[in-house]
Motif scaffolding. Sequence first.
Motif, PDB file in Angstrom:
ATOM      1  N   ILE A 171       0.868  -1.180   0.000  1.00 39.31           N
ATOM      2  CA  ILE A 171       0.000   0.000   0.000  1.00 39.31           C
ATOM      3  C   ILE A 171       0.900   1.223   0.000  1.00 39.31           C
ATOM      4  CG2 ILE A 171      -1.746   1.270   1.344  1.00 39.31           C
ATOM      5  CD1 ILE A 171      -2.755  -1.358   0.077  1.00 39.31           C
ATOM      6  N   SER A 172       0.468   2.306  -0.631  1.00 37.52           N
ATOM      7  CA  SER A 172       1.260   3.538  -0.607  1.00 37.52           C
ATOM      8  C   SER A 172       0.704   4.484   0.452  1.00 37.52           C
ATOM      9  CB  SER A 172       1.265   4.211  -1.983  1.00 37.52           C
ATOM     10  OG  SER A 172      -0.035   4.512  -2.413  1.00 37.52           O
ATOM     11  N   ASN A 173       1.611   5.204   1.107  1.00 35.94           N
ATOM     12  CA  ASN A 173       1.190   6.210   2.081  1.00 35.94           C
ATOM     13  C   ASN A 173       2.171   7.368   2.086  1.00 35.94           C
ATOM     14  OD1 ASN A 173       3.269   5.495   4.259  1.00 35.94           O
ATOM     15  ND2 ASN A 173       2.213   3.547   3.959  1.00 35.94           N
ATOM     16  N   VAL A 174       1.675   8.523   2.479  1.00 40.33           N
ATOM     17  CA  VAL A 174       2.475   9.740   2.414  1.00 40.33           C
ATOM     18  C   VAL A 174       2.540  10.414   3.781  1.00 40.33           C
ATOM     19  CG1 VAL A 174       0.510  11.215   1.772  1.00 40.33           C
ATOM     20  CG2 VAL A 174       2.831  11.908   1.134  1.00 40.33           C
ATOM     21  N   THR A 175       3.681  11.044   4.048  1.00 47.13           N
ATOM     22  CA  THR A 175       3.837  11.934   5.197  1.00 47.13           C
ATOM     23  C   THR A 175       4.156  13.326   4.669  1.00 47.13           C
ATOM     24  OG1 THR A 175       4.814  10.134   6.489  1.00 47.13           O
ATOM     25  CG2 THR A 175       5.045  12.359   7.360  1.00 47.13           C
ATOM     26  N   TYR A 176       3.354  14.299   5.044  1.00 46.48           N
ATOM     27  CA  TYR A 176       3.574  15.691   4.656  1.00 46.48           C
ATOM     28  C   TYR A 176       4.368  16.371   5.770  1.00 46.48           C
ATOM     29  CZ  TYR A 176       2.304  20.676   4.331  1.00 46.48           C
ATOM     30  OH  TYR A 176       2.330  22.049   4.294  1.00 46.48           O
ATOM     31  N   LEU A 177       5.554  16.871   5.413  1.00 44.40           N
ATOM     32  CA  LEU A 177       6.432  17.499   6.394  1.00 44.40           C
ATOM     33  C   LEU A 177       6.646  18.961   6.041  1.00 44.40           C
ATOM     34  CD1 LEU A 177       9.208  14.740   6.701  1.00 44.40           C
ATOM     35  CD2 LEU A 177       7.294  15.130   8.254  1.00 44.40           C
ATOM     36  N   PRO A 178       5.995  19.879   6.759  1.00 43.83           N
ATOM     37  CA  PRO A 178       6.294  21.303   6.556  1.00 43.83           C
ATOM     38  C   PRO A 178       7.680  21.606   7.109  1.00 43.83           C
ATOM     39  CG  PRO A 178       4.821  21.022   8.421  1.00 43.83           C
ATOM     40  CD  PRO A 178       4.996  19.658   7.815  1.00 43.83           C
ATOM     41  N   PRO A 179       8.245  22.780   6.817  1.00 46.84           N
ATOM     42  CA  PRO A 179       9.564  23.112   7.351  1.00 46.84           C
ATOM     43  C   PRO A 179       9.628  22.956   8.873  1.00 46.84           C
ATOM     44  CG  PRO A 179       8.921  24.715   5.697  1.00 46.84           C
ATOM     45  CD  PRO A 179       7.721  23.837   5.929  1.00 46.84           C
ATOM     46  N   ASN A 180      10.743  22.382   9.331  1.00 46.89           N
ATOM     47  CA  ASN A 180      10.988  22.208  10.763  1.00 46.89           C
ATOM     48  C   ASN A 180       9.892  21.383  11.439  1.00 46.89           C
ATOM     49  OD1 ASN A 180      12.718  22.621  12.932  1.00 46.89           O
ATOM     50  ND2 ASN A 180      11.598  24.421  13.663  1.00 46.89           N
ATOM     51  N   ALA A 181       9.433  20.352  10.712  1.00 48.93           N
ATOM     52  CA  ALA A 181       8.279  19.573  11.188  1.00 48.93           C
ATOM     53  C   ALA A 181       8.532  18.880  12.517  1.00 48.93           C
ATOM     54  CB  ALA A 181       7.900  18.530  10.129  1.00 48.93           C
ATOM     55  N   GLY A 182       9.798  18.513  12.780  1.00 45.82           N
ATOM     56  CA  GLY A 182      10.084  17.799  14.015  1.00 45.82           C
ATOM     57  C   GLY A 182       9.695  18.553  15.269  1.00 45.82           C
ATOM     58  N   SER A 183       9.667  19.881  15.184  1.00 47.89           N
ATOM     59  CA  SER A 183       9.348  20.679  16.373  1.00 47.89           C
ATOM     60  C   SER A 183       7.890  21.129  16.409  1.00 47.89           C
ATOM     61  CB  SER A 183      10.270  21.907  16.443  1.00 47.89           C
ATOM     62  OG  SER A 183      10.067  22.736  15.324  1.00 47.89           O
ATOM     63  N   ILE A 184       7.132  20.861  15.326  1.00 48.26           N
ATOM     64  CA  ILE A 184       5.709  21.232  15.295  1.00 48.26           C
ATOM     65  C   ILE A 184       4.879  20.032  14.806  1.00 48.26           C
ATOM     66  CG2 ILE A 184       5.791  23.745  15.108  1.00 48.26           C
ATOM     67  CD1 ILE A 184       5.932  23.435  12.066  1.00 48.26           C
ATOM     68  N   PRO A 185       4.833  18.960  15.612  1.00 50.51           N
ATOM     69  CA  PRO A 185       4.203  17.718  15.163  1.00 50.51           C
ATOM     70  C   PRO A 185       2.733  17.857  14.776  1.00 50.51           C
ATOM     71  CG  PRO A 185       4.632  17.668  17.537  1.00 50.51           C
ATOM     72  CD  PRO A 185       5.360  18.841  16.979  1.00 50.51           C
ATOM     73  N   GLU A 186       2.036  18.860  15.341  1.00 50.63           N
ATOM     74  CA  GLU A 186       0.613  18.999  15.028  1.00 50.63           C
ATOM     75  C   GLU A 186       0.391  19.420  13.572  1.00 50.63           C
ATOM     76  OE1 GLU A 186       2.165  22.825  16.715  1.00 50.63           O
ATOM     77  OE2 GLU A 186       2.235  20.703  17.294  1.00 50.63           O
ATOM     78  N   GLN A 187       1.434  19.892  12.887  1.00 49.94           N
ATOM     79  CA  GLN A 187       1.299  20.284  11.485  1.00 49.94           C
ATOM     80  C   GLN A 187       1.669  19.152  10.518  1.00 49.94           C
ATOM     81  OE1 GLN A 187       3.026  24.035  10.332  1.00 49.94           O
ATOM     82  NE2 GLN A 187       2.465  25.025  12.261  1.00 49.94           N
ATOM     83  N   ILE A 188       2.162  18.046  11.055  1.00 46.61           N
ATOM     84  CA  ILE A 188       2.499  16.898  10.214  1.00 46.61           C
ATOM     85  C   ILE A 188       1.215  16.207   9.795  1.00 46.61           C
ATOM     86  CG2 ILE A 188       3.722  14.693  10.135  1.00 46.61           C
ATOM     87  CD1 ILE A 188       5.571  15.896  12.325  1.00 46.61           C
ATOM     88  N   PHE A 189       1.195  15.737   8.590  1.00 48.88           N
ATOM     89  CA  PHE A 189      -0.026  15.242   7.977  1.00 48.88           C
ATOM     90  C   PHE A 189       0.327  13.962   7.231  1.00 48.88           C
ATOM     91  CE2 PHE A 189      -3.432  16.189   4.622  1.00 48.88           C
ATOM     92  CZ  PHE A 189      -4.485  15.929   5.481  1.00 48.88           C
ATOM     93  N   GLY A 190      -0.512  12.952   7.274  1.00 50.38           N
ATOM     94  CA  GLY A 190      -0.199  11.724   6.548  1.00 50.38           C
ATOM     95  C   GLY A 190      -1.406  10.820   6.411  1.00 50.38           C
ATOM     96  N   PHE A 191      -1.348   9.936   5.440  1.00 42.53           N
ATOM     97  CA  PHE A 191      -2.472   9.027   5.178  1.00 42.53           C
ATOM     98  C   PHE A 191      -2.069   8.009   4.121  1.00 42.53           C
ATOM     99  CE2 PHE A 191      -2.725  12.890   2.682  1.00 42.53           C
ATOM    100  CZ  PHE A 191      -2.915  12.451   1.383  1.00 42.53           C
ATOM    101  N   ASP A 192      -2.805   6.918   4.049  1.00 41.15           N
ATOM    102  CA  ASP A 192      -2.666   5.964   2.950  1.00 41.15           C
ATOM    103  C   ASP A 192      -3.276   6.598   1.701  1.00 41.15           C
ATOM    104  OD1 ASP A 192      -1.507   4.191   4.678  1.00 41.15           O
ATOM    105  OD2 ASP A 192      -3.177   2.772   4.711  1.00 41.15           O
ATOM    106  N   ASN A 193      -2.555   6.498   0.579  1.00 41.98           N
ATOM    107  CA  ASN A 193      -3.079   7.169  -0.618  1.00 41.98           C
ATOM    108  C   ASN A 193      -3.257   6.274  -1.836  1.00 41.98           C
ATOM    109  OD1 ASN A 193      -0.299   7.017  -0.984  1.00 41.98           O
ATOM    110  ND2 ASN A 193       0.013   9.197  -1.316  1.00 41.98           N
ATOM    111  N   GLY A 194      -3.138   4.953  -1.676  1.00 42.21           N
ATOM    112  CA  GLY A 194      -3.420   4.116  -2.830  1.00 42.21           C
ATOM    113  C   GLY A 194      -2.947   2.690  -2.673  1.00 42.21           C
ATOM    114  N   ALA A 195      -2.998   1.975  -3.791  1.00 42.81           N
ATOM    115  CA  ALA A 195      -2.717   0.541  -3.792  1.00 42.81           C
ATOM    116  C   ALA A 195      -1.234   0.217  -3.750  1.00 42.81           C
ATOM    117  CB  ALA A 195      -3.351  -0.107  -5.026  1.00 42.81           C
ATOM    118  N   GLY A 196      -0.348   1.183  -4.004  1.00 41.72           N
ATOM    119  CA  GLY A 196       1.074   0.860  -3.994  1.00 41.72           C
ATOM    120  C   GLY A 196       1.402  -0.224  -5.004  1.00 41.72           C
ATOM    121  N   ASN A 197       2.166  -1.227  -4.546  1.00 41.58           N
ATOM    122  CA  ASN A 197       2.614  -2.298  -5.440  1.00 41.58           C
ATOM    123  C   ASN A 197       1.656  -3.478  -5.527  1.00 41.58           C
ATOM    124  OD1 ASN A 197       5.198  -1.043  -5.895  1.00 41.58           O
ATOM    125  ND2 ASN A 197       5.836  -1.775  -3.876  1.00 41.58           N
ATOM    126  N   VAL A 198       0.657  -3.539  -4.647  1.00 41.22           N
ATOM    127  CA  VAL A 198      -0.052  -4.808  -4.479  1.00 41.22           C
ATOM    128  C   VAL A 198      -0.778  -5.256  -5.744  1.00 41.22           C
ATOM    129  CG1 VAL A 198      -2.157  -3.780  -3.456  1.00 41.22           C
ATOM    130  CG2 VAL A 198      -1.520  -6.137  -2.917  1.00 41.22           C
TER     131      VAL A 198
END
Length: 373
Positions: A171-198
Amino acid sequence: MLAIGLMSGTSVDGIDAALVEISDRQGILTTNLLAGHTYEYDADLRKEILAVCAGEPRSLQQICELDDRIAESFAQAAIAIMEKGDHLPDLIGSHGQTVFHRPPANQKMGYTMQLGRGALIAELTGIKTVSDFRVADIEVGGQGAPLVPMVDALLLSHPNKYRACQNIGGISNVTYLPPNAGSIPEQIFGFDNGAGNVLMDMATQKLFGQPFDRDGAIARQGKPNLDLINQWLEQEFFATTPPKSTGRELFSPTYLEKCLSEFQGLSNYDILATLTEFTARAIAKSYHDFLPVFPEEVLVGGGGGRNGYLMERLQDLLKPAIVQRTDAFGLSGDSKEAIAFAVLGYLRIKERYGNLPSVTGAKRSVLLGKIFP
Protein backbone atom coordinates in the motif's frame (compact mmCIF):
# COMPACT_ATOMS: atom_id res chain seq x y z
CA MET A 1 21.37 1.85 21.41
CA LEU A 2 21.55 -1.07 18.99
CA ALA A 3 18.13 -2.16 17.74
CA ILE A 4 16.64 -4.53 15.21
CA GLY A 5 13.56 -3.52 13.21
CA LEU A 6 11.38 -6.19 11.62
CA MET A 7 8.63 -5.53 9.10
CA SER A 8 6.50 -7.45 6.62
CA GLY A 9 4.02 -5.45 4.61
CA THR A 10 0.94 -5.93 2.50
CA SER A 11 2.85 -7.56 -0.35
CA VAL A 12 3.78 -10.45 2.02
CA ASP A 13 7.00 -10.88 0.05
CA GLY A 14 9.24 -11.46 3.06
CA ILE A 15 10.53 -10.03 6.32
CA ASP A 16 12.59 -6.85 6.10
CA ALA A 17 15.17 -6.79 8.88
CA ALA A 18 17.37 -3.84 9.79
CA LEU A 19 20.19 -3.67 12.33
CA VAL A 20 20.24 -0.04 13.39
CA GLU A 21 22.38 2.08 15.67
CA ILE A 22 20.17 4.78 17.22
CA SER A 23 21.74 7.89 18.69
CA ASP A 24 19.72 10.27 20.84
CA ARG A 25 21.14 13.69 21.64
CA GLN A 26 18.69 15.71 23.73
CA GLY A 27 15.73 14.15 21.92
CA ILE A 28 17.23 14.55 18.42
CA LEU A 29 17.44 11.08 16.87
CA THR A 30 19.83 9.88 14.20
CA THR A 31 20.17 6.37 12.81
CA ASN A 32 23.02 4.41 11.27
CA LEU A 33 22.00 1.31 9.28
CA LEU A 34 24.58 -1.39 10.00
CA ALA A 35 22.84 -4.13 8.01
CA GLY A 36 19.62 -4.61 6.11
CA HIS A 37 18.22 -7.69 4.43
CA THR A 38 14.93 -9.22 3.30
CA TYR A 39 14.32 -12.81 4.38
CA GLU A 40 11.76 -14.59 2.24
CA TYR A 41 8.89 -16.45 3.82
CA ASP A 42 8.69 -20.19 3.34
CA ALA A 43 6.44 -20.67 0.29
CA ASP A 44 3.80 -22.62 2.22
CA LEU A 45 3.72 -20.03 4.99
CA ARG A 46 3.34 -17.18 2.51
CA LYS A 47 0.50 -19.04 0.80
CA GLU A 48 -1.29 -19.48 4.13
CA ILE A 49 -0.84 -15.79 5.08
CA LEU A 50 -2.27 -14.68 1.74
CA ALA A 51 -5.23 -17.05 2.16
CA VAL A 52 -6.05 -15.57 5.58
CA CYS A 53 -5.63 -12.03 4.23
CA ALA A 54 -8.07 -12.91 1.44
CA GLY A 55 -10.69 -13.93 4.03
CA GLU A 56 -10.53 -17.70 3.65
CA PRO A 57 -11.99 -19.32 6.79
CA ARG A 58 -9.65 -20.83 9.38
CA SER A 59 -10.26 -22.29 12.83
CA LEU A 60 -9.02 -20.46 15.91
CA GLN A 61 -6.42 -23.20 16.37
CA GLN A 62 -5.14 -22.64 12.84
CA ILE A 63 -4.88 -18.88 13.45
CA CYS A 64 -2.93 -19.48 16.67
CA GLU A 65 -0.58 -21.86 14.87
CA LEU A 66 -0.08 -19.31 12.10
CA ASP A 67 0.70 -16.67 14.75
CA ASP A 68 3.49 -18.90 16.08
CA ARG A 69 4.87 -19.76 12.63
CA ILE A 70 5.11 -16.08 11.73
CA ALA A 71 6.78 -15.28 15.07
CA GLU A 72 9.29 -18.07 14.49
CA SER A 73 10.10 -16.66 11.03
CA PHE A 74 10.53 -13.16 12.47
CA ALA A 75 12.81 -14.54 15.20
CA GLN A 76 14.92 -16.35 12.58
CA ALA A 77 15.24 -13.08 10.63
CA ALA A 78 16.30 -11.25 13.81
CA ILE A 79 18.92 -13.89 14.64
CA ALA A 80 20.28 -13.79 11.09
CA ILE A 81 20.59 -9.98 11.00
CA MET A 82 22.07 -9.71 14.52
CA GLU A 83 24.93 -11.94 13.41
CA LYS A 84 26.01 -9.08 11.10
CA GLY A 85 26.80 -6.93 14.15
CA ASP A 86 29.59 -7.25 16.70
CA HIS A 87 27.44 -7.35 19.84
CA LEU A 88 23.92 -8.24 20.91
CA PRO A 89 21.16 -5.71 20.22
CA ASP A 90 19.36 -4.00 23.07
CA LEU A 91 15.90 -4.48 21.58
CA ILE A 92 13.79 -5.73 18.69
CA GLY A 93 10.93 -3.64 17.28
CA SER A 94 8.66 -6.00 15.34
CA HIS A 95 5.69 -4.84 13.30
CA GLY A 96 4.49 -8.39 12.63
CA GLN A 97 2.33 -9.41 9.69
CA THR A 98 -0.98 -7.62 9.16
CA VAL A 99 -3.71 -10.10 8.29
CA PHE A 100 -6.70 -7.83 8.92
CA HIS A 101 -7.21 -4.09 9.11
CA ARG A 102 -10.54 -2.26 9.49
CA PRO A 103 -10.39 1.53 9.77
CA PRO A 104 -12.85 3.24 12.13
CA ALA A 105 -16.10 4.30 10.50
CA ASN A 106 -19.58 5.53 11.51
CA GLN A 107 -18.69 5.90 15.20
CA LYS A 108 -17.33 2.35 15.16
CA MET A 109 -13.86 1.75 16.56
CA GLY A 110 -11.34 0.32 14.10
CA TYR A 111 -9.73 -3.09 14.41
CA THR A 112 -6.32 -4.34 13.33
CA MET A 113 -4.50 -7.65 13.68
CA GLN A 114 -0.80 -8.30 13.24
CA LEU A 115 0.38 -11.89 13.74
CA GLY A 116 3.84 -12.88 14.96
CA ARG A 117 3.58 -12.49 18.72
CA GLY A 118 6.33 -10.57 20.41
CA ALA A 119 6.48 -12.85 23.45
CA LEU A 120 7.65 -15.74 21.29
CA ILE A 121 10.17 -13.59 19.40
CA ALA A 122 11.63 -12.47 22.76
CA GLU A 123 11.73 -16.08 23.97
CA LEU A 124 13.46 -17.40 20.84
CA THR A 125 16.00 -14.58 20.51
CA GLY A 126 16.65 -13.69 24.14
CA ILE A 127 16.22 -10.02 23.18
CA LYS A 128 13.68 -7.59 24.65
CA THR A 129 10.96 -7.22 22.01
CA VAL A 130 8.39 -4.52 21.35
CA SER A 131 5.48 -5.50 19.11
CA ASP A 132 1.77 -4.89 18.47
CA PHE A 133 2.31 -1.20 17.72
CA ARG A 134 -0.97 -0.32 16.02
CA VAL A 135 -3.49 -1.34 18.70
CA ALA A 136 -2.87 1.55 21.13
CA ASP A 137 -3.66 4.12 18.44
CA ILE A 138 -6.83 2.23 17.46
CA GLU A 139 -7.92 2.20 21.11
CA VAL A 140 -7.94 6.01 21.24
CA GLY A 141 -10.00 6.35 18.07
CA GLY A 142 -7.17 6.36 15.52
CA GLN A 143 -6.71 4.52 12.25
CA GLY A 144 -3.71 2.63 13.61
CA ALA A 145 -1.99 3.65 10.37
CA PRO A 146 0.19 4.98 8.99
CA LEU A 147 2.74 4.92 11.81
CA VAL A 148 5.92 5.69 9.86
CA PRO A 149 5.17 9.47 9.72
CA MET A 150 6.48 9.87 13.27
CA VAL A 151 9.83 8.47 12.14
CA ASP A 152 9.74 10.55 8.94
CA ALA A 153 9.34 13.66 11.09
CA LEU A 154 12.22 12.67 13.37
CA LEU A 155 14.66 11.71 10.61
CA LEU A 156 13.68 13.48 7.37
CA SER A 157 12.24 16.91 8.11
CA HIS A 158 14.07 19.96 6.71
CA PRO A 159 14.45 23.37 8.41
CA ASN A 160 12.97 25.34 5.50
CA LYS A 161 11.65 22.97 2.81
CA TYR A 162 8.24 21.37 2.32
CA ARG A 163 8.71 17.64 1.88
CA ALA A 164 6.51 14.62 1.23
CA CYS A 165 7.82 11.23 2.30
CA GLN A 166 6.11 8.76 -0.01
CA ASN A 167 6.29 5.10 0.94
CA ILE A 168 5.35 2.65 -1.81
CA GLY A 169 5.07 -0.82 -0.35
CA GLY A 170 2.07 -3.07 -0.93
CA ILE A 171 0.00 0.00 0.00
CA SER A 172 1.26 3.54 -0.61
CA ASN A 173 1.19 6.21 2.08
CA VAL A 174 2.48 9.74 2.41
CA THR A 175 3.84 11.93 5.20
CA TYR A 176 3.57 15.69 4.66
CA LEU A 177 6.43 17.50 6.39
CA PRO A 178 6.29 21.30 6.56
CA PRO A 179 9.56 23.11 7.35
CA ASN A 180 10.99 22.21 10.76
CA ALA A 181 8.28 19.57 11.19
CA GLY A 182 10.08 17.80 14.01
CA SER A 183 9.35 20.68 16.37
CA ILE A 184 5.71 21.23 15.29
CA PRO A 185 4.20 17.72 15.16
CA GLU A 186 0.61 19.00 15.03
CA GLN A 187 1.30 20.28 11.48
CA ILE A 188 2.50 16.90 10.21
CA PHE A 189 -0.03 15.24 7.98
CA GLY A 190 -0.20 11.72 6.55
CA PHE A 191 -2.47 9.03 5.18
CA ASP A 192 -2.67 5.96 2.95
CA ASN A 193 -3.08 7.17 -0.62
CA GLY A 194 -3.42 4.12 -2.83
CA ALA A 195 -2.72 0.54 -3.79
CA GLY A 196 1.07 0.86 -3.99
CA ASN A 197 2.61 -2.30 -5.44
CA VAL A 198 -0.05 -4.81 -4.48
CA LEU A 199 -2.16 -4.75 -7.66
CA MET A 200 0.90 -4.51 -9.91
CA ASP A 201 2.53 -7.47 -8.16
CA MET A 202 -0.58 -9.66 -8.29
CA ALA A 203 -1.07 -8.85 -11.98
CA THR A 204 2.59 -9.56 -12.82
CA GLN A 205 2.35 -12.94 -11.09
CA LYS A 206 -0.92 -13.81 -12.81
CA LEU A 207 -0.16 -12.54 -16.33
CA PHE A 208 3.62 -12.98 -16.63
CA GLY A 209 4.54 -15.62 -14.02
CA GLN A 210 7.05 -13.30 -12.36
CA PRO A 211 6.98 -12.15 -8.71
CA PHE A 212 7.01 -8.42 -9.62
CA ASP A 213 7.70 -6.07 -12.52
CA ARG A 214 11.43 -5.49 -12.08
CA ASP A 215 12.26 -1.82 -12.76
CA GLY A 216 8.84 -1.47 -14.45
CA ALA A 217 10.28 -3.07 -17.59
CA ILE A 218 7.01 -4.83 -18.48
CA ALA A 219 4.72 -1.85 -17.84
CA ARG A 220 7.03 0.35 -19.89
CA GLN A 221 6.09 -1.71 -22.98
CA GLY A 222 2.36 -1.00 -22.64
CA LYS A 223 0.02 1.97 -22.95
CA PRO A 224 -2.17 2.92 -19.97
CA ASN A 225 -5.93 3.30 -20.34
CA LEU A 226 -6.56 6.71 -18.76
CA ASP A 227 -10.35 6.44 -19.02
CA LEU A 228 -10.33 3.39 -16.74
CA ILE A 229 -7.91 5.05 -14.33
CA ASN A 230 -10.05 8.17 -14.05
CA GLN A 231 -13.07 5.97 -13.41
CA TRP A 232 -11.30 4.08 -10.63
CA LEU A 233 -10.10 7.30 -9.02
CA GLU A 234 -13.73 8.29 -8.46
CA GLN A 235 -14.11 5.46 -5.92
CA GLU A 236 -14.97 6.38 -2.35
CA PHE A 237 -11.53 5.70 -0.86
CA PHE A 238 -9.82 8.29 -3.05
CA ALA A 239 -12.42 10.97 -2.32
CA THR A 240 -12.42 10.36 1.45
CA THR A 241 -10.74 13.12 3.43
CA PRO A 242 -7.84 11.96 5.66
CA PRO A 243 -7.19 10.51 8.14
CA LYS A 244 -7.63 7.26 6.24
CA SER A 245 -5.97 3.89 5.87
CA THR A 246 -6.48 0.84 3.70
CA GLY A 247 -5.08 -2.60 2.91
CA ARG A 248 -5.74 -5.90 1.19
CA GLU A 249 -9.30 -5.73 2.46
CA LEU A 250 -9.92 -3.20 -0.33
CA PHE A 251 -7.12 -3.86 -2.85
CA SER A 252 -7.70 -7.60 -2.85
CA PRO A 253 -7.49 -10.38 -5.45
CA THR A 254 -11.23 -9.79 -6.00
CA TYR A 255 -10.52 -6.10 -6.68
CA LEU A 256 -7.88 -7.11 -9.23
CA GLU A 257 -10.26 -9.54 -10.94
CA LYS A 258 -12.82 -6.75 -11.28
CA CYS A 259 -10.14 -4.55 -12.85
CA LEU A 260 -9.12 -7.33 -15.23
CA SER A 261 -12.73 -7.78 -16.35
CA GLU A 262 -12.72 -4.15 -17.49
CA PHE A 263 -9.59 -4.51 -19.63
CA GLN A 264 -11.33 -5.69 -22.78
CA GLY A 265 -9.14 -5.38 -25.86
CA LEU A 266 -5.98 -4.49 -23.94
CA SER A 267 -2.76 -6.49 -24.06
CA ASN A 268 -1.16 -7.81 -20.88
CA TYR A 269 1.48 -5.09 -21.25
CA ASP A 270 -1.27 -2.45 -21.42
CA ILE A 271 -2.88 -3.93 -18.31
CA LEU A 272 0.31 -3.62 -16.28
CA ALA A 273 0.97 -0.14 -17.64
CA THR A 274 -2.55 0.86 -16.57
CA LEU A 275 -2.14 -0.52 -13.04
CA THR A 276 1.24 1.24 -12.69
CA GLU A 277 -0.24 4.51 -13.88
CA PHE A 278 -3.15 3.99 -11.45
CA THR A 279 -0.70 3.82 -8.54
CA ALA A 280 1.13 6.94 -9.74
CA ARG A 281 -2.00 9.00 -10.42
CA ALA A 282 -3.60 8.03 -7.11
CA ILE A 283 -0.53 9.42 -5.34
CA ALA A 284 -0.53 12.61 -7.44
CA LYS A 285 -4.27 13.14 -6.99
CA SER A 286 -3.96 12.82 -3.22
CA TYR A 287 -1.24 15.50 -3.13
CA HIS A 288 -3.36 17.96 -5.11
CA ASP A 289 -6.53 17.14 -3.15
CA PHE A 290 -5.27 16.97 0.41
CA LEU A 291 -1.79 18.43 1.03
CA PRO A 292 -1.92 21.99 2.42
CA VAL A 293 1.18 23.05 0.43
CA PHE A 294 2.53 21.20 -2.59
CA PRO A 295 5.94 19.75 -1.65
CA GLU A 296 9.26 20.89 -3.06
CA GLU A 297 10.78 17.43 -2.60
CA VAL A 298 9.25 13.94 -2.63
CA LEU A 299 11.32 11.30 -0.84
CA VAL A 300 10.35 7.78 -1.91
CA GLY A 301 10.89 4.66 0.19
CA GLY A 302 9.74 1.07 -0.17
CA GLY A 303 9.97 -1.37 -3.04
CA GLY A 304 8.16 0.98 -5.41
CA GLY A 305 11.20 3.24 -5.34
CA ARG A 306 13.09 0.57 -7.30
CA ASN A 307 10.51 0.62 -10.09
CA GLY A 308 12.23 2.98 -12.52
CA TYR A 309 9.17 3.39 -14.73
CA LEU A 310 6.93 4.23 -11.74
CA MET A 311 9.49 6.76 -10.50
CA GLU A 312 9.55 8.41 -13.95
CA ARG A 313 5.77 8.66 -13.95
CA LEU A 314 5.77 10.19 -10.45
CA GLN A 315 8.40 12.73 -11.47
CA ASP A 316 6.26 13.73 -14.45
CA LEU A 317 2.99 13.90 -12.49
CA LEU A 318 4.44 15.70 -9.45
CA LYS A 319 6.25 18.54 -11.23
CA PRO A 320 7.74 20.88 -10.11
CA ALA A 321 8.62 18.74 -7.06
CA ILE A 322 11.89 16.79 -7.23
CA VAL A 323 11.25 13.05 -6.77
CA GLN A 324 14.10 10.96 -5.32
CA ARG A 325 14.59 7.84 -3.23
CA THR A 326 15.23 8.40 0.47
CA ASP A 327 18.72 6.94 -0.06
CA ALA A 328 19.74 10.34 -1.46
CA PHE A 329 18.93 11.80 1.98
CA GLY A 330 20.81 9.23 4.05
CA LEU A 331 18.00 6.75 4.76
CA SER A 332 17.86 3.40 2.95
CA GLY A 333 14.67 3.17 0.90
CA ASP A 334 14.73 -0.63 0.99
CA SER A 335 15.08 -0.78 4.78
CA LYS A 336 13.14 2.34 5.69
CA GLU A 337 10.09 0.68 7.27
CA ALA A 338 12.22 -1.82 9.19
CA ILE A 339 14.32 1.10 10.46
CA ALA A 340 11.09 2.86 11.42
CA PHE A 341 9.98 0.00 13.67
CA ALA A 342 13.40 -0.14 15.30
CA VAL A 343 12.93 3.56 16.10
CA LEU A 344 9.33 3.06 17.27
CA GLY A 345 10.57 0.28 19.54
CA TYR A 346 13.18 2.68 20.91
CA LEU A 347 10.52 5.34 21.56
CA ARG A 348 8.42 2.79 23.47
CA ILE A 349 11.34 1.71 25.66
CA LYS A 350 12.03 5.38 26.43
CA GLU A 351 8.32 5.99 27.12
CA ARG A 352 8.00 8.54 24.34
CA TYR A 353 4.81 8.85 22.33
CA GLY A 354 4.87 7.01 19.01
CA ASN A 355 1.73 8.09 17.18
CA LEU A 356 0.80 11.39 15.55
CA PRO A 357 -2.89 12.21 16.13
CA SER A 358 -2.76 14.68 13.22
CA VAL A 359 -1.99 11.67 10.99
CA THR A 360 -4.07 8.82 12.44
CA GLY A 361 -7.02 10.80 13.82
CA ALA A 362 -6.43 9.48 17.35
CA LYS A 363 -7.85 11.50 20.24
CA ARG A 364 -4.41 11.86 21.84
CA SER A 365 -0.79 10.83 21.70
CA VAL A 366 -0.05 7.41 23.23
CA LEU A 367 2.77 4.95 23.82
CA LEU A 368 2.82 2.39 21.00
CA GLY A 369 3.69 -1.25 21.44
CA LYS A 370 3.78 -3.93 24.08
CA ILE A 371 7.10 -4.79 25.73
CA PHE A 372 8.17 -8.43 26.16
CA PRO A 373 11.33 -8.77 28.25
